[in-house]
Design a protein around this motif. Sequence first.
Motif, short mmCIF file in Angstrom:
data_model
loop_
_atom_site.label_atom_id
_atom_site.label_comp_id
_atom_site.label_asym_id
_atom_site.label_seq_id
_atom_site.Cartn_x
_atom_site.Cartn_y
_atom_site.Cartn_z
N LYS A 276 0.84 -1.21 0.00
CA LYS A 276 0.00 0.00 0.00
C LYS A 276 0.87 1.25 0.00
O LYS A 276 0.63 2.20 -0.75
CB LYS A 276 -0.92 0.00 1.22
N ALA A 277 1.90 1.25 0.84
CA ALA A 277 2.77 2.43 0.96
C ALA A 277 3.54 2.68 -0.32
O ALA A 277 3.70 3.83 -0.75
CB ALA A 277 3.73 2.24 2.12
N ARG A 278 4.02 1.61 -0.96
CA ARG A 278 4.79 1.77 -2.19
C ARG A 278 3.91 2.08 -3.39
O ARG A 278 4.41 2.48 -4.44
CB ARG A 278 5.62 0.51 -2.45
N LEU A 280 1.77 4.45 -3.27
CA LEU A 280 1.58 5.90 -3.18
C LEU A 280 2.97 6.53 -3.24
O LEU A 280 3.71 6.53 -2.25
CB LEU A 280 0.88 6.26 -1.87
N VAL A 281 3.34 7.03 -4.40
CA VAL A 281 4.71 7.50 -4.62
C VAL A 281 4.72 8.96 -5.05
O VAL A 281 3.95 9.36 -5.94
CB VAL A 281 5.41 6.63 -5.69
N TYR A 282 5.57 9.73 -4.42
CA TYR A 282 5.73 11.15 -4.77
C TYR A 282 7.22 11.43 -4.91
O TYR A 282 8.02 11.06 -4.04
CB TYR A 282 5.12 12.04 -3.69
N SER A 283 7.60 12.06 -5.99
CA SER A 283 9.00 12.40 -6.24
C SER A 283 9.10 13.88 -6.55
O SER A 283 8.27 14.42 -7.30
CB SER A 283 9.55 11.57 -7.40
N ALA A 284 10.09 14.55 -5.98
CA ALA A 284 10.23 15.98 -6.20
C ALA A 284 11.70 16.36 -6.30
O ALA A 284 12.56 15.75 -5.65
CB ALA A 284 9.57 16.76 -5.06
N LYS A 285 11.97 17.36 -7.12
CA LYS A 285 13.31 17.93 -7.22
C LYS A 285 13.30 19.29 -6.53
O LYS A 285 12.41 20.11 -6.76
CB LYS A 285 13.74 18.09 -8.67
N VAL A 286 14.30 19.52 -5.68
CA VAL A 286 14.43 20.79 -4.97
C VAL A 286 15.81 21.36 -5.23
O VAL A 286 16.75 20.64 -5.60
CB VAL A 286 14.19 20.62 -3.45
N SER A 287 15.94 22.64 -5.01
CA SER A 287 17.22 23.31 -5.19
C SER A 287 18.09 23.10 -3.96
O SER A 287 17.61 23.10 -2.82
CB SER A 287 17.00 24.80 -5.43
N GLY A 288 19.39 22.90 -4.17
CA GLY A 288 20.32 22.75 -3.07
C GLY A 288 20.31 21.35 -2.48
O GLY A 288 19.54 20.48 -2.89
N HIS A 289 21.16 21.14 -1.49
CA HIS A 289 21.29 19.85 -0.84
C HIS A 289 20.85 19.87 0.61
O HIS A 289 20.70 18.81 1.23
CB HIS A 289 22.75 19.38 -0.88
N PHE A 308 -0.90 21.14 -7.30
CA PHE A 308 -1.10 20.46 -8.58
C PHE A 308 -1.66 19.05 -8.40
O PHE A 308 -2.31 18.52 -9.29
CB PHE A 308 0.22 20.39 -9.37
N VAL A 309 -1.38 18.42 -7.26
CA VAL A 309 -1.90 17.08 -7.01
C VAL A 309 -2.80 17.04 -5.78
O VAL A 309 -3.30 15.98 -5.42
CB VAL A 309 -0.75 16.06 -6.83
N GLY A 310 -3.04 18.18 -5.16
CA GLY A 310 -3.81 18.23 -3.94
C GLY A 310 -2.91 18.06 -2.73
O GLY A 310 -1.82 17.50 -2.83
N LYS A 311 -3.36 18.53 -1.61
CA LYS A 311 -2.55 18.41 -0.39
C LYS A 311 -2.39 16.95 -0.03
O LYS A 311 -3.38 16.22 0.12
CB LYS A 311 -3.21 19.18 0.75
N ILE A 312 -1.18 16.49 0.12
CA ILE A 312 -0.89 15.10 0.39
C ILE A 312 -0.58 14.92 1.87
O ILE A 312 0.01 15.79 2.51
CB ILE A 312 0.31 14.64 -0.47
N GLU A 313 -0.99 13.79 2.41
CA GLU A 313 -0.67 13.47 3.79
C GLU A 313 0.84 13.40 3.98
O GLU A 313 1.58 13.28 3.01
CB GLU A 313 -1.30 12.13 4.15
N PRO A 314 1.30 13.47 5.21
CA PRO A 314 2.75 13.31 5.44
C PRO A 314 3.24 12.02 4.80
O PRO A 314 2.56 10.99 4.85
CB PRO A 314 2.86 13.27 6.96
N MET A 315 4.42 12.07 4.19
CA MET A 315 4.98 10.91 3.52
C MET A 315 6.39 10.65 4.02
O MET A 315 7.08 11.56 4.49
CB MET A 315 4.96 11.10 2.00
N LEU A 316 6.81 9.39 3.90
CA LEU A 316 8.11 8.97 4.40
C LEU A 316 9.15 9.15 3.31
O LEU A 316 8.99 8.63 2.19
CB LEU A 316 8.06 7.51 4.85
N PHE A 336 9.45 9.73 -2.08
CA PHE A 336 8.62 9.47 -0.91
C PHE A 336 7.71 8.27 -1.14
O PHE A 336 7.27 8.01 -2.26
CB PHE A 336 7.75 10.69 -0.58
N VAL A 337 7.38 7.58 -0.05
CA VAL A 337 6.37 6.52 -0.06
C VAL A 337 5.38 6.83 1.06
O VAL A 337 5.56 7.76 1.84
CB VAL A 337 7.00 5.12 0.14
#
Length: 359
Positions: A276-278, A280-289, A308-316, A336-337
Amino acid sequence: MKLEVNGVQYENFLSASATIRLDALCNEFAFEASAIQGQPLPFRGGEQCKVYVDDKLVITGYIEVVQVNYDASDHVISVLGRDKTADLLDSSLDAIDDIRTDGLTLKSLIELVIEKIGLDIKVIDNVSPKEYSPAEDIAGPEIGENAFEFIEGYAKKRQVLLTSDENGDIVINSNSGKSSELVLQNKLNSNDNNILSANFSYDTTGRYNSYKLASSLNPVALNAAGETDLASLVNQGGGVFDSEIKRPRQLVLVPDLNLSSADCLNQANWEADIRKARGLVYSAKVSGHSVNGELWQVNKLHQIVDDFVGKIEPMLLNSVKFNYDLSEGKTTQLGFVGQSAYTLFIGENKYAEVAANII
């Protein structure tokens, strides 16, 4: 990003990456640089090295591959490697006498395997899963069996992950449940967004309505433990229903190791929840490390707000890939999963239990 080899730090690479995963034993790195004409290669392969991101150690391992590509205008060196646990991942085992599971812990089993191979790796236990019972089975690898696959079977039996830390040591891990103050945000008409790009998927193809495990206990182990009730050997099993998935999708598993009915039920809960957890997948690119001097770290829960995808619950946070190249500079790819992934199930059912006579 810096690569330290034999105490010398190298930087100013054309590109660099370091990948850290919660659900994999071994972390990886890659660096690419322009060769200086007339200068010998500084790396030969096999050197021990350390990888730094924003001056913080993230990987300790070895250079495994050195590639040279050149033409009339370019002369490029690529350096690739993995952390110290790669030797365990790649090694196979020779003869090891049967290991009595009386009082045996996962940590001590891994340490025994490491000692047999002769590796310089420590084992850090963040979970302390219960000891193995002498009535469960006898730990004994086949000659030529992959070392990691052998110990991974016992890790799965205790529903824990085997990962590695910045020193290249093995970490027995599970979901930390710890929340990070760092929020990923992409809100319309906001000037403090930190998401450069993202993708989101909700995939049920790997999920089932029912999960069933069928197993048995080891008669040799039971006899040695003084338990000879043969009626209790067979028909060990357990299962759960996931009501969110339509019937009659079902998954029936026969574990490689012997499991009691209680362990089968725990394993079924783990299997249902991890799928179930896998899904639900969210991937994001951010600036910096890093943010405020803190590197992005796996095994923390992050709140995600994405219009763009709606507010998502906290993800691991399951994976972090630190990147650098001349065109984009410093970026980090975050994977994230679902927030309940890799959560232990011991005597607690999150899903409805399958009747025992179904197994």
